[in-house]
Design an enzyme around this catalytic site. Structure first.
Site, PDB file in Angstrom:
ATOM      1  N   GLY A  11       9.457   0.189  -5.897  1.00  0.00           N
ATOM      2  CA  GLY A  11      10.099  -0.431  -4.736  1.00  0.00           C
ATOM      3  C   GLY A  11      10.499   0.510  -3.625  1.00  0.00           C
ATOM      4  O   GLY A  11      11.354   0.174  -2.797  1.00  0.00           O
ATOM      5  N   SER A  12       9.840   1.684  -3.523  1.00  0.00           N
ATOM      6  CA  SER A  12      10.267   2.608  -2.460  1.00  0.00           C
ATOM      7  C   SER A  12       9.902   2.086  -1.072  1.00  0.00           C
ATOM      8  O   SER A  12      10.644   2.295  -0.107  1.00  0.00           O
ATOM      9  CB  SER A  12       9.700   4.013  -2.690  1.00  0.00           C
ATOM     10  OG  SER A  12       8.322   4.057  -2.467  1.00  0.00           O
ATOM     11  N   ASN A  13       8.785   1.404  -0.950  1.00  0.00           N
ATOM     12  CA  ASN A  13       8.453   0.813   0.359  1.00  0.00           C
ATOM     13  C   ASN A  13       9.413  -0.324   0.713  1.00  0.00           C
ATOM     14  O   ASN A  13       9.791  -0.488   1.875  1.00  0.00           O
ATOM     15  CB  ASN A  13       7.004   0.326   0.372  1.00  0.00           C
ATOM     16  CG  ASN A  13       6.044   1.448   0.699  1.00  0.00           C
ATOM     17  OD1 ASN A  13       6.010   1.939   1.825  1.00  0.00           O
ATOM     18  ND2 ASN A  13       5.290   1.878  -0.298  1.00  0.00           N
ATOM     19  N   ARG A  65      -2.753 -18.841 -12.186  1.00  0.00           N
ATOM     20  CA  ARG A  65      -2.192 -18.034 -11.091  1.00  0.00           C
ATOM     21  C   ARG A  65      -1.608 -18.905  -9.987  1.00  0.00           C
ATOM     22  O   ARG A  65      -0.584 -18.582  -9.387  1.00  0.00           O
ATOM     23  CB  ARG A  65      -3.267 -17.099 -10.530  1.00  0.00           C
ATOM     24  CG  ARG A  65      -3.658 -16.014 -11.528  1.00  0.00           C
ATOM     25  CD  ARG A  65      -4.992 -15.383 -11.184  1.00  0.00           C
ATOM     26  NE  ARG A  65      -4.945 -14.757  -9.873  1.00  0.00           N
ATOM     27  CZ  ARG A  65      -5.935 -14.792  -8.991  1.00  0.00           C
ATOM     28  NH1 ARG A  65      -7.058 -15.428  -9.258  1.00  0.00           N
ATOM     29  NH2 ARG A  65      -5.811 -14.194  -7.841  1.00  0.00           N
ATOM     30  N   MET A  90       1.278  -5.697  -7.387  1.00  0.00           N
ATOM     31  CA  MET A  90      -0.009  -5.362  -7.984  1.00  0.00           C
ATOM     32  C   MET A  90      -0.698  -6.582  -8.595  1.00  0.00           C
ATOM     33  O   MET A  90      -1.259  -6.516  -9.693  1.00  0.00           O
ATOM     34  CB  MET A  90       0.174  -4.241  -9.018  1.00  0.00           C
ATOM     35  CG  MET A  90       0.821  -2.991  -8.432  1.00  0.00           C
ATOM     36  SD  MET A  90       0.090  -2.426  -6.876  1.00  0.00           S
ATOM     37  CE  MET A  90      -1.097  -1.260  -7.506  1.00  0.00           C
ATOM     38  N   ARG A  91      -0.653  -7.692  -7.875  1.00  0.00           N
ATOM     39  CA  ARG A  91      -1.402  -8.870  -8.309  1.00  0.00           C
ATOM     40  C   ARG A  91      -2.170  -9.428  -7.119  1.00  0.00           C
ATOM     41  O   ARG A  91      -1.657  -9.427  -5.998  1.00  0.00           O
ATOM     42  CB  ARG A  91      -0.448  -9.960  -8.814  1.00  0.00           C
ATOM     43  CG  ARG A  91       0.023  -9.726 -10.228  1.00  0.00           C
ATOM     44  CD  ARG A  91       0.928 -10.827 -10.689  1.00  0.00           C
ATOM     45  NE  ARG A  91       0.239 -12.091 -10.945  1.00  0.00           N
ATOM     46  CZ  ARG A  91      -0.463 -12.338 -12.041  1.00  0.00           C
ATOM     47  NH1 ARG A  91      -0.616 -11.430 -12.963  1.00  0.00           N
ATOM     48  NH2 ARG A  91      -1.044 -13.517 -12.212  1.00  0.00           N
ATOM     49  N   LEU A  93      -3.486 -12.296  -4.904  1.00  0.00           N
ATOM     50  CA  LEU A  93      -2.979 -13.632  -4.572  1.00  0.00           C
ATOM     51  C   LEU A  93      -4.141 -14.620  -4.529  1.00  0.00           C
ATOM     52  O   LEU A  93      -5.270 -14.271  -4.155  1.00  0.00           O
ATOM     53  CB  LEU A  93      -2.268 -13.592  -3.229  1.00  0.00           C
ATOM     54  CG  LEU A  93      -0.997 -12.728  -3.209  1.00  0.00           C
ATOM     55  CD1 LEU A  93      -0.538 -12.482  -1.772  1.00  0.00           C
ATOM     56  CD2 LEU A  93       0.117 -13.366  -4.022  1.00  0.00           C
ATOM     57  N   ASN A 107       0.446  -6.443   4.045  1.00  0.00           N
ATOM     58  CA  ASN A 107       0.352  -5.593   2.852  1.00  0.00           C
ATOM     59  C   ASN A 107       0.257  -4.139   3.284  1.00  0.00           C
ATOM     60  O   ASN A 107      -0.321  -3.839   4.325  1.00  0.00           O
ATOM     61  CB  ASN A 107      -0.913  -5.965   2.069  1.00  0.00           C
ATOM     62  CG  ASN A 107      -1.137  -5.098   0.843  1.00  0.00           C
ATOM     63  OD1 ASN A 107      -0.202  -4.871   0.058  1.00  0.00           O
ATOM     64  ND2 ASN A 107      -2.348  -4.608   0.670  1.00  0.00           N
ATOM     65  N   HIS A 109      -1.330  -0.519   2.012  1.00  0.00           N
ATOM     66  CA  HIS A 109      -2.319   0.010   1.065  1.00  0.00           C
ATOM     67  C   HIS A 109      -2.447   1.513   1.292  1.00  0.00           C
ATOM     68  O   HIS A 109      -2.520   1.965   2.438  1.00  0.00           O
ATOM     69  CB  HIS A 109      -3.666  -0.685   1.264  1.00  0.00           C
ATOM     70  CG  HIS A 109      -4.700  -0.215   0.294  1.00  0.00           C
ATOM     71  ND1 HIS A 109      -4.677  -0.569  -1.041  1.00  0.00           N
ATOM     72  CD2 HIS A 109      -5.753   0.613   0.448  1.00  0.00           C
ATOM     73  CE1 HIS A 109      -5.691   0.019  -1.662  1.00  0.00           C
ATOM     74  NE2 HIS A 109      -6.355   0.736  -0.778  1.00  0.00           N
ATOM     75  N   SER A 136      -2.496   2.157   5.382  1.00  0.00           N
ATOM     76  CA  SER A 136      -2.761   1.070   6.333  1.00  0.00           C
ATOM     77  C   SER A 136      -1.837  -0.100   6.030  1.00  0.00           C
ATOM     78  O   SER A 136      -1.560  -0.384   4.861  1.00  0.00           O
ATOM     79  CB  SER A 136      -4.208   0.561   6.183  1.00  0.00           C
ATOM     80  OG  SER A 136      -5.147   1.607   6.224  1.00  0.00           O
ATOM     81  N   ASP A 145      -7.457  -6.209  -0.342  1.00  0.00           N
ATOM     82  CA  ASP A 145      -7.281  -5.118   0.618  1.00  0.00           C
ATOM     83  C   ASP A 145      -8.125  -5.308   1.879  1.00  0.00           C
ATOM     84  O   ASP A 145      -8.569  -4.341   2.497  1.00  0.00           O
ATOM     85  CB  ASP A 145      -7.555  -3.748  -0.039  1.00  0.00           C
ATOM     86  CG  ASP A 145      -6.590  -3.486  -1.193  1.00  0.00           C
ATOM     87  OD1 ASP A 145      -5.426  -3.924  -1.102  1.00  0.00           O
ATOM     88  OD2 ASP A 145      -7.001  -2.873  -2.192  1.00  0.00           O
ATOM     89  N   GLU A 174       3.836   6.191   4.339  1.00  0.00           N
ATOM     90  CA  GLU A 174       4.002   4.744   4.102  1.00  0.00           C
ATOM     91  C   GLU A 174       5.405   4.298   4.496  1.00  0.00           C
ATOM     92  O   GLU A 174       5.598   3.240   5.094  1.00  0.00           O
ATOM     93  CB  GLU A 174       3.761   4.411   2.620  1.00  0.00           C
ATOM     94  CG  GLU A 174       2.328   4.580   2.169  1.00  0.00           C
ATOM     95  CD  GLU A 174       2.133   4.111   0.730  1.00  0.00           C
ATOM     96  OE1 GLU A 174       2.620   3.035   0.370  1.00  0.00           O
ATOM     97  OE2 GLU A 174       1.482   4.845  -0.039  1.00  0.00           O
TER      98      GLU A 174
HETATM   99  C1  GAR Z   1       2.520   2.236  -2.725  1.00  0.00           C
HETATM  100  O1  GAR Z   1       1.867   3.479  -2.625  1.00  0.00           O
HETATM  101  C2  GAR Z   1       1.658   1.132  -2.148  1.00  0.00           C
HETATM  102  O2  GAR Z   1       0.925   1.534  -1.017  1.00  0.00           O
HETATM  103  C3  GAR Z   1       0.745   0.835  -3.306  1.00  0.00           C
HETATM  104  O3  GAR Z   1       1.586   0.871  -4.433  1.00  0.00           O
HETATM  105  C4  GAR Z   1       2.641   1.799  -4.194  1.00  0.00           C
HETATM  106  C5  GAR Z   1       3.947   1.111  -4.473  1.00  0.00           C
HETATM  107  O4  GAR Z   1       5.011   2.029  -4.419  1.00  0.00           O
HETATM  108  N1  GAR Z   1       0.108  -0.435  -3.148  1.00  0.00           N
HETATM  109  C6  GAR Z   1      -1.137  -0.676  -3.540  1.00  0.00           C
HETATM  110  O5  GAR Z   1      -1.840   0.146  -4.085  1.00  0.00           O
HETATM  111  C7  GAR Z   1      -1.610  -2.077  -3.269  1.00  0.00           C
HETATM  112  N2  GAR Z   1      -3.053  -2.127  -3.198  1.00  0.00           N
HETATM  113  P1  GAR Z   1       6.492   1.520  -4.210  1.00  0.00           P
HETATM  114  O6  GAR Z   1       6.746   0.457  -5.281  1.00  0.00           O
HETATM  115  O7  GAR Z   1       7.342   2.729  -4.405  1.00  0.00           O
HETATM  116  O8  GAR Z   1       6.596   0.947  -2.824  1.00  0.00           O
END
Ligand code: GAR
Length: 216
Positions: A11-13, A65, A90-91, A93, A107, A109, A136, A145, A174
């Site tokens: 969850g850092s983003n 789903r 990471m699912r 949709l 999103n 990526h 991106s 993606d 990011e």
């Molecule tokens: C991030 O690097 C994000 O870009 C990536 O997962 C990580 C989640 O980190 N997302 C993908 O790869 C989606 N295709 P976070 O939970 O610390 O935000």
């Protein structure tokens, strides 16, 4: 604009979005954090900040789903959510959900799309000898993606990089890029026209979030 962040782990983003939304001048508020896993670390971090955070585990839906996403959709409606930010969700949709929320899901990526869709993007960038890597933010379409690109940040690849070192520098970008892109969308500065994102004149130039030396 009321935003829901979807997470699956750390969850850092989501926290970077929360920091941006804490500024009263920012055009969005983080109203809800949702996860498909009750164990996602980000859920507890969101709750510590007083943000509503719920898990909707996918397992009880036994492979259906769309049923899982109908449960999520009911929560989004209840919480009057306007925009969904996928932040390490990471699912994939379903077409049903993506079309129902068309142009209202974005999103992040960890690559310069359309290169390196999918997983292990940092290792794959290194394997190809790419000189530039990055991240991106894009509007979500049914294909993984894919979708109109809102903003990107570039990170130079160094000769001594391994996936962890490169990934750490991309992650730092990011955390700058996602709030920037959300601001563009929530303010109306970024709009989809014919499957491209048009930035209105007053929008910050994308170069503003691409430091030439790749440092924060
Ligand atoms: C991030 O690097 C994000 O870009 C990536 O997962 C990580 C989640 O980190 N997302 C993908 O790869 C989606 N295709 P976070 O939970 O610390 O935000």
């Amino acid at each position: 604009m009321r935003v829901a962040a979807f997470i699956s782990g750390r969850g850092s983003n989501m926290l970077a979005l929360s920091d941006a939304c804490a500024d009263p001048g920012f055009p969005a508020s983080l109203a809800l954090v949702l996860s498909n896993s009750a164990e996602a670390q980000g859920l507890a971090l969101a709750r510590e900040r007083g943000i509503a955070a719920e898990a909707v585990p996918h397992r009880p839906f036994a492979g259906d789903r769309e049923a899982h996403e109908r449960a999520i959709d009911a929560i989004l409606t209840r919480e009057r959510i306007d925009l969904v930010c996928l932040a390490g969700y990471m699912r994939l949709l379903t077409p049903w959900f993506v079309e129902r929320w068309r142009n209202r899901i974005i999103n992040i990526h960890p690559s310069l799309l359309p290169a390196f869709k999918g997983l292990n993007t940092h290792a794959r960038a290194l394997e190809t000898g790419a000189r530039w890597h990055g991240c991106s933010v894009h509007f979500v379409r049914v294909a993984m993606d894919e979708g109109p690109i809102i903003a990107q940040a570039i990170v130079p690849v160094a000769a001594h990089d391994d996936p962890a070192s490169l990934g750490a520098r991309v992650l730092a970008q990011e955390h700058r890029l996602y709030p920037h892109a959300l601001g563009l969308v929530a303010s109306g500065a970024a709009q989809v026209e014919g499957e491209r994102v048009i930035l209105r004149d007053h929008a910050l130039p994308p170069a503003a979030i691409n430091p030439p030396d790749g440092r924060k």
